[in-house]
Design a protein around this motif. Structure first.
Motif, mmCIF file in Angstrom:
data_model
loop_
_atom_site.group_PDB
_atom_site.id
_atom_site.type_symbol
_atom_site.label_atom_id
_atom_site.label_comp_id
_atom_site.label_asym_id
_atom_site.label_seq_id
_atom_site.Cartn_x
_atom_site.Cartn_y
_atom_site.Cartn_z
ATOM 1 N N LEU A 10 0.777 -1.525 0.303
ATOM 2 C CA LEU A 10 -0.465 0.176 -0.162
ATOM 3 C C LEU A 10 0.938 1.212 0.116
ATOM 4 O O LEU A 10 0.316 2.672 -0.857
ATOM 5 C CB LEU A 10 -0.687 0.244 1.240
ATOM 6 C CG LEU A 10 -2.255 -1.126 1.275
ATOM 7 C CD1 LEU A 10 -3.167 -0.848 2.379
ATOM 8 C CD2 LEU A 10 -2.980 -0.431 0.078
ATOM 9 N N SER A 25 -3.404 -5.779 -4.560
ATOM 10 C CA SER A 25 -4.580 -4.987 -3.584
ATOM 11 C C SER A 25 -5.233 -6.378 -2.558
ATOM 12 O O SER A 25 -5.833 -6.527 -1.688
ATOM 13 C CB SER A 25 -5.852 -5.989 -4.849
ATOM 14 O OG SER A 25 -5.705 -7.574 -4.797
ATOM 15 N N LEU A 67 -5.583 -4.397 0.774
ATOM 16 C CA LEU A 67 -7.138 -3.755 0.795
ATOM 17 C C LEU A 67 -8.193 -4.784 1.321
ATOM 18 O O LEU A 67 -9.093 -4.648 1.754
ATOM 19 C CB LEU A 67 -8.036 -3.237 -0.758
ATOM 20 C CG LEU A 67 -6.552 -1.783 -1.291
ATOM 21 C CD1 LEU A 67 -6.927 -1.619 -2.572
ATOM 22 C CD2 LEU A 67 -6.992 -0.658 -0.076
ATOM 23 N N ASN A 75 -7.630 -5.622 4.438
ATOM 24 C CA ASN A 75 -8.515 -4.750 5.928
ATOM 25 C C ASN A 75 -9.496 -4.556 5.917
ATOM 26 O O ASN A 75 -10.332 -4.156 7.009
ATOM 27 C CB ASN A 75 -7.512 -3.174 5.256
ATOM 28 C CG ASN A 75 -6.309 -2.725 5.543
ATOM 29 O OD1 ASN A 75 -6.170 -3.371 6.838
ATOM 30 N ND2 ASN A 75 -5.763 -1.922 5.291
ATOM 31 N N SER A 111 -11.218 -5.068 -3.696
ATOM 32 C CA SER A 111 -9.875 -5.772 -4.150
ATOM 33 C C SER A 111 -10.673 -5.834 -5.699
ATOM 34 O O SER A 111 -8.728 -5.667 -6.941
ATOM 35 C CB SER A 111 -9.367 -7.192 -3.663
ATOM 36 O OG SER A 111 -8.385 -7.688 -4.201
ATOM 37 N N SER A 163 -9.442 -2.251 -7.826
ATOM 38 C CA SER A 163 -8.077 -2.207 -7.454
ATOM 39 C C SER A 163 -7.643 -3.242 -8.655
ATOM 40 O O SER A 163 -6.601 -2.453 -8.984
ATOM 41 C CB SER A 163 -7.463 -2.427 -6.504
ATOM 42 O OG SER A 163 -5.725 -1.986 -5.758
#
Length: 229
Positions: free
Chosen positions: A54, A102, A105, A108, A155, A158
């Motif tokens: 990230l 990705s 993400l 998270n 995801s 992304s």
């Protein structure tokens, strides 16, 4: 209307994003569970490594993948010589690049959903004789479904927009690694490519917005089904 080459880029983008999301989802669930529920030495370092893509420039991520999975890389050499698997200049390599970028993400979103699960419910189930697996599949997993679904669709969005890691790791090969972002990049270097770039940009915006809106809608519907709204 899109040209055949543009349709190929769109199809390839959807293919890469789909498989990147599918392959990264199970390890993302596992990593999110580890970071939310387990305490172990080096947890902070592990958390940092998971989220490193990230904060690193995407080109750096692609270069690290090249060092690791290239034909002369630490793992890529053995994948090539032992199993005949060569990721560079391939659609599979583009999928790996998109999945790596990705992945944080997805972790998270799942972790936030898991943190919101009342651990008292899990403890109560254990006191009633349920095993850890029973508790996970009957209580924890259903309650973290909004995060899993949201993480999956975020995801996907992304992965559809991934550029830097892909072009560094697997280059820009038409029909093989040239996804929508790479096709836009190629079009901008052409004297008459403005129309191509604009069409593909509009397609990219529509796909990304569609994935994000679907994520919001699905998250709301699941929360209603679970009685959280």
């Amino acid at each position: 209307m899109l040209t055949p080459e543009e349709w190929t880029a769109v199809r390839l983008s959807l293919q890469v994003a789909f498989w990147a999301t599918i392959w990264s989802l199970p390890p993302a669930v596992l990593v999110a569970f580890m970071l939310s529920r387990l305490h172990f030495p080096g947890r902070g370092l592990f958390d940092g490594l998971v989220h490193l893509p990230l904060v690193l420039p995407r080109v750096v991520v692609g270069y690290l993948l090249l060092l690791l999975l290239g034909t002369r890389g630490m793992l890529g050499y053995y994948l090539d010589h032992w199993f005949g698997i060569r990721l560079i200049f391939s659609t599979a390599g583009a999928t790996v690049a998109a999945a790596v970028v990705s992945f944080p993400l997805t972790v998270n979103a799942i972790r936030l959903s898991l943190d919101a699960v009342d651990q008292g419910l899990e403890t109560a189930a254990r006191t009633l004789g349920a095993t850890r697996l029973d508790v996970f599949f009957s209580i924890t997993l259903p309650l973290m479904l909004p995060g899993i679904l949201s993480g999956t669709l975020i995801s996907l969005a992304s992965a559809l927009g991934e550029f830097g890691a892909t072009i560094t790791f697997v280059s820009n090969v038409e029909g093989i690694t040239r996804t929508i972002p790479l096709a836009i990049y190629s079009a901008t270097s052409m004297t008459d490519g403005d129309a191509i770039a604009l069409r593909l940009t509009l397609v990219s915006i529509v796909l990304a917005l569609g994935a994000l809106m679907l994520a919001e809608f699905a998250d709301k519907r699941i929360r209603i089904a679970l009685g959280r709204i």
